[in-house]
Design a protein around this motif. Structure first.
Motif, PDB file in Angstrom:
ATOM      1  N   LEU A 114      37.979  39.258  52.369  1.00  0.00           N
ATOM      2  CA  LEU A 114      38.480  40.829  52.231  1.00  0.00           C
ATOM      3  C   LEU A 114      39.477  40.869  51.029  1.00  0.00           C
ATOM      4  N   ALA A 115      40.365  39.687  51.036  1.00  0.00           N
ATOM      5  CA  ALA A 115      41.684  39.820  50.151  1.00  0.00           C
ATOM      6  C   ALA A 115      40.994  39.496  48.752  1.00  0.00           C
ATOM      7  N   GLU A 116      39.869  38.648  48.606  1.00  0.00           N
ATOM      8  CA  GLU A 116      39.742  38.483  47.160  1.00  0.00           C
ATOM      9  C   GLU A 116      38.660  39.687  46.697  1.00  0.00           C
ATOM     10  N   VAL A 117      38.027  40.345  47.666  1.00  0.00           N
ATOM     11  CA  VAL A 117      37.044  41.353  47.410  1.00  0.00           C
ATOM     12  C   VAL A 117      38.289  42.551  46.803  1.00  0.00           C
ATOM     13  N   GLY A 118      39.170  42.793  47.564  1.00  0.00           N
ATOM     14  CA  GLY A 118      40.360  43.638  47.339  1.00  0.00           C
ATOM     15  C   GLY A 118      41.053  43.439  45.837  1.00  0.00           C
ATOM     16  N   HIS A 119      41.334  42.067  45.555  1.00  0.00           N
ATOM     17  CA  HIS A 119      41.922  41.539  44.285  1.00  0.00           C
ATOM     18  C   HIS A 119      40.914  41.882  43.142  1.00  0.00           C
ATOM     19  N   SER A 120      39.769  41.530  43.476  1.00  0.00           N
ATOM     20  CA  SER A 120      38.559  41.948  42.298  1.00  0.00           C
ATOM     21  C   SER A 120      38.544  43.361  42.015  1.00  0.00           C
ATOM     22  N   LEU A 121      38.560  44.304  43.002  1.00  0.00           N
ATOM     23  CA  LEU A 121      38.392  45.553  42.763  1.00  0.00           C
ATOM     24  C   LEU A 121      39.691  45.890  41.767  1.00  0.00           C
ATOM     25  N   VAL A 122      40.923  45.768  42.302  1.00  0.00           N
ATOM     26  CA  VAL A 122      41.891  46.150  41.514  1.00  0.00           C
ATOM     27  C   VAL A 122      41.853  45.658  40.184  1.00  0.00           C
ATOM     28  N   ASP A 123      41.449  44.450  40.005  1.00  0.00           N
ATOM     29  CA  ASP A 123      41.119  43.637  38.432  1.00  0.00           C
ATOM     30  C   ASP A 123      40.354  44.710  37.485  1.00  0.00           C
ATOM     31  N   ILE A 124      39.026  45.016  38.468  1.00  0.00           N
ATOM     32  CA  ILE A 124      38.207  45.763  37.854  1.00  0.00           C
ATOM     33  C   ILE A 124      38.870  47.011  37.327  1.00  0.00           C
ATOM     34  N   TYR A 125      39.407  47.806  38.233  1.00  0.00           N
ATOM     35  CA  TYR A 125      40.124  49.077  38.043  1.00  0.00           C
ATOM     36  C   TYR A 125      41.139  48.852  36.785  1.00  0.00           C
ATOM     37  N   LEU A 126      42.059  48.054  36.813  1.00  0.00           N
ATOM     38  CA  LEU A 126      42.716  47.526  35.630  1.00  0.00           C
ATOM     39  C   LEU A 126      42.131  47.480  34.300  1.00  0.00           C
ATOM     40  N   GLN A 127      40.837  46.864  34.521  1.00  0.00           N
ATOM     41  CA  GLN A 127      40.170  46.477  33.264  1.00  0.00           C
ATOM     42  C   GLN A 127      39.492  47.667  32.786  1.00  0.00           C
ATOM     43  N   ILE A 128      39.274  48.651  33.598  1.00  0.00           N
ATOM     44  CA  ILE A 128      38.529  49.887  33.229  1.00  0.00           C
ATOM     45  C   ILE A 128      39.413  50.734  32.585  1.00  0.00           C
ATOM     46  N   THR A 347      35.701  34.888  25.890  1.00  0.00           N
ATOM     47  CA  THR A 347      34.416  35.034  25.231  1.00  0.00           C
ATOM     48  C   THR A 347      33.289  35.155  26.347  1.00  0.00           C
ATOM     49  N   THR A 348      33.399  34.415  27.384  1.00  0.00           N
ATOM     50  CA  THR A 348      32.342  34.424  28.440  1.00  0.00           C
ATOM     51  C   THR A 348      32.568  35.930  29.174  1.00  0.00           C
ATOM     52  N   ARG A 349      34.025  35.987  29.385  1.00  0.00           N
ATOM     53  CA  ARG A 349      34.022  37.636  30.092  1.00  0.00           C
ATOM     54  C   ARG A 349      33.283  38.539  29.260  1.00  0.00           C
ATOM     55  N   SER A 350      33.572  38.501  27.784  1.00  0.00           N
ATOM     56  CA  SER A 350      33.205  39.669  26.939  1.00  0.00           C
ATOM     57  C   SER A 350      31.476  39.784  27.047  1.00  0.00           C
ATOM     58  N   VAL A 351      30.771  38.535  26.874  1.00  0.00           N
ATOM     59  CA  VAL A 351      29.277  38.711  27.203  1.00  0.00           C
ATOM     60  C   VAL A 351      28.853  39.387  28.714  1.00  0.00           C
ATOM     61  N   VAL A 352      29.442  38.752  29.770  1.00  0.00           N
ATOM     62  CA  VAL A 352      29.321  39.412  30.903  1.00  0.00           C
ATOM     63  C   VAL A 352      29.523  40.887  30.964  1.00  0.00           C
ATOM     64  N   GLU A 353      30.530  41.395  30.390  1.00  0.00           N
ATOM     65  CA  GLU A 353      30.952  42.823  30.620  1.00  0.00           C
ATOM     66  C   GLU A 353      30.019  43.526  29.664  1.00  0.00           C
ATOM     67  N   SER A 354      29.654  43.116  28.336  1.00  0.00           N
ATOM     68  CA  SER A 354      29.038  43.828  27.342  1.00  0.00           C
ATOM     69  C   SER A 354      27.365  43.948  28.195  1.00  0.00           C
ATOM     70  N   ILE A 355      27.036  43.090  28.900  1.00  0.00           N
ATOM     71  CA  ILE A 355      25.630  43.158  29.283  1.00  0.00           C
ATOM     72  C   ILE A 355      25.617  43.976  30.469  1.00  0.00           C
TER      73      ILE A 355
END
Length: 374
Positions: A114-128, A347-355
């Motif tokens: 649950l902590a990892e999921v929470g950190h991932s959601l926060v990272d996604i929010y900050l990325q958006i 670069t890897t993150r760029s491809v994943v996010e773009s797709i």
């Protein structure tokens, strides 16, 4: 010659005592623990020593003090009987700073997950949030460039168009051609069971025009051009070229990002059109083999049964996908910090996010077109 450290457990007046003699230094105590494990000498007294007698110790350092404390049970308050005041002072210093390392707390795997999921959601929010801020900056720079058209650099845009359009024609054409062959083959195999194999033409046309042509082209461009944008700008970041541009008063968004976005914005519809034609050609080749159609019959039926809006829906998506891919590629390139390892990761993150963004936008477009009845 280094004197061997000697220790024994005795009782003096009913008090358990650890007696030590010899040299207790970092060099002399090497191998002592291994010998203890092999000999397995345990003290004849049943209690932990309540006194450490080092009157017979000739040389002593902090490593020896720590070893003696462990032999005595590691107590911080164990009294010491010493021959020299310096040895007693050294013992007190080590005992005052001898803190037991707290055991690592046990973490429940559910809590950890649950902590990892929470950190991932926060990272996604900050990325958006960061992406939205970057898009806003691009719009501001574009508006300024439109007010002063001389700020556009046609030579840079044409050079980028060559890289993302001309150089990509071969791979886009080959892959879309093969996808057209696959769709036609699968359509013939499935529709033949119902005697409707002639509808394969409609399946190829609608599939290529509306979805697969633009989606496959966007994925190829994300993996090819989007990653190249990230790597190019990221390398400039590592070499501090972007910082040098800011120092001399040049805006990296205007000089690095805007030409790439405009190039992909103009090139993407051309690439999608080329991919659509290659996919239709692959479907036509497969139909001539499996259905005994001629090319003229295939394209005549395609013209009569597949509406023009199927073509338009794919072409409407193309510039939007191109702009998203270019913006994400440039954004991740500007986030590079530190070393070449960061370039590879982003670069890897760029491809994943773009797709990911392309597929999400494709689903949004599908809903919009469905509601519009297109």
């Amino acid at each position: 010659m280094v004197s061997t450290p000697i220790f024994k457990y005795v009782e003096q007046g009913g008090t358990p005592v650890l007696q030590a003699s010899g040299n207790w230094t970092v060099f002399s105590i090497r191998g002592l623990r291994r010998r203890r494990r092999l000999n397995r000498d345990r003290p004849p007294v049943r209690q932990e020593p309540r006194l450490i007698d080092i009157t017979g110790v000739e040389r002593l350092d902090t490593a020896g003090v720590l070893e003696l404390l462990q032999l005595a049970g590691g107590g911080r308050d164990t009294p010491v009987r010493a021959r020299e005041q310096g040895q007693a002072d050294l013992f007190r210093v080590v005992q005052s700073h001898n803190v037991q390392t707290p055991s690592e707390p046990h973490v429940n795997w559910i809590s950890n997950w649950l902590a990892e999921v929470g950190h991932s959601l926060v990272d996604i929010y900050l990325q958006i949030i960061a992406l939205c801020d970057f898009f806003g900056e691009i719009l501001v720079v574009t508006a300024g460039a439109l007010a002063q058209p001389k700020r556009f650099r046609p030579s840079a845009i044409v050079r980028q168009m060559y890289e993302v359009w001309i150089a990509a024609l071969a791979i886009v054409g080959v892959l879309c051609f093969l996808i057209g062959v696959v769709i036609a083959y699968q359509g013939v195999q499935q529709l033949r069971q119902f005697g409707a194999e002639t509808f394969t033409v409609e399946a190829v046309g609608v599939g290529i025009f509306r979805e697969l042509g633009v989606l496959l082209t966007a994925i190829i461009v994300a993996g090819r051009s989007g990653s190249a944008f990230t790597a190019q700008i990221g390398t400039m970041q590592v070499n501090q070229e972007v910082d040098a541009m800011r120092t001399i008063g040049l805006n990296p968004i205007e000089w690095l990002v805007l030409p790439r976005i405009l190039a992909l914005l103009l090139s993407m519809p051309l690439l999608v059109f080329w991919g659509n034609m290659a996919g239709l050609l692959g479907g036509a080749v497969a139909c001539t083999i499996y259905l005994d159609f001629t090319f003229v019959q295939f394209f005549a039926r395609l013209r009569d049964t597949v509406g023009i809006w199927n073509f338009y829906t794919g072409m409407i998506k193309a510039p939007v996908f191109g702009m998203i891919i270019a913006a994400i590629g440039c954004f991740e390139g500007l986030q590079v910090r530190g070393s070449a390892e960061s370039v590879g990761q982003l670069t890897t993150r760029s491809v994943v996010e773009s797709i990911f963004c392309v597929i999400v936008l494709d689903a949004v477009f599908s809903i919009i077109f469905l509601l519009a009845g297109v």
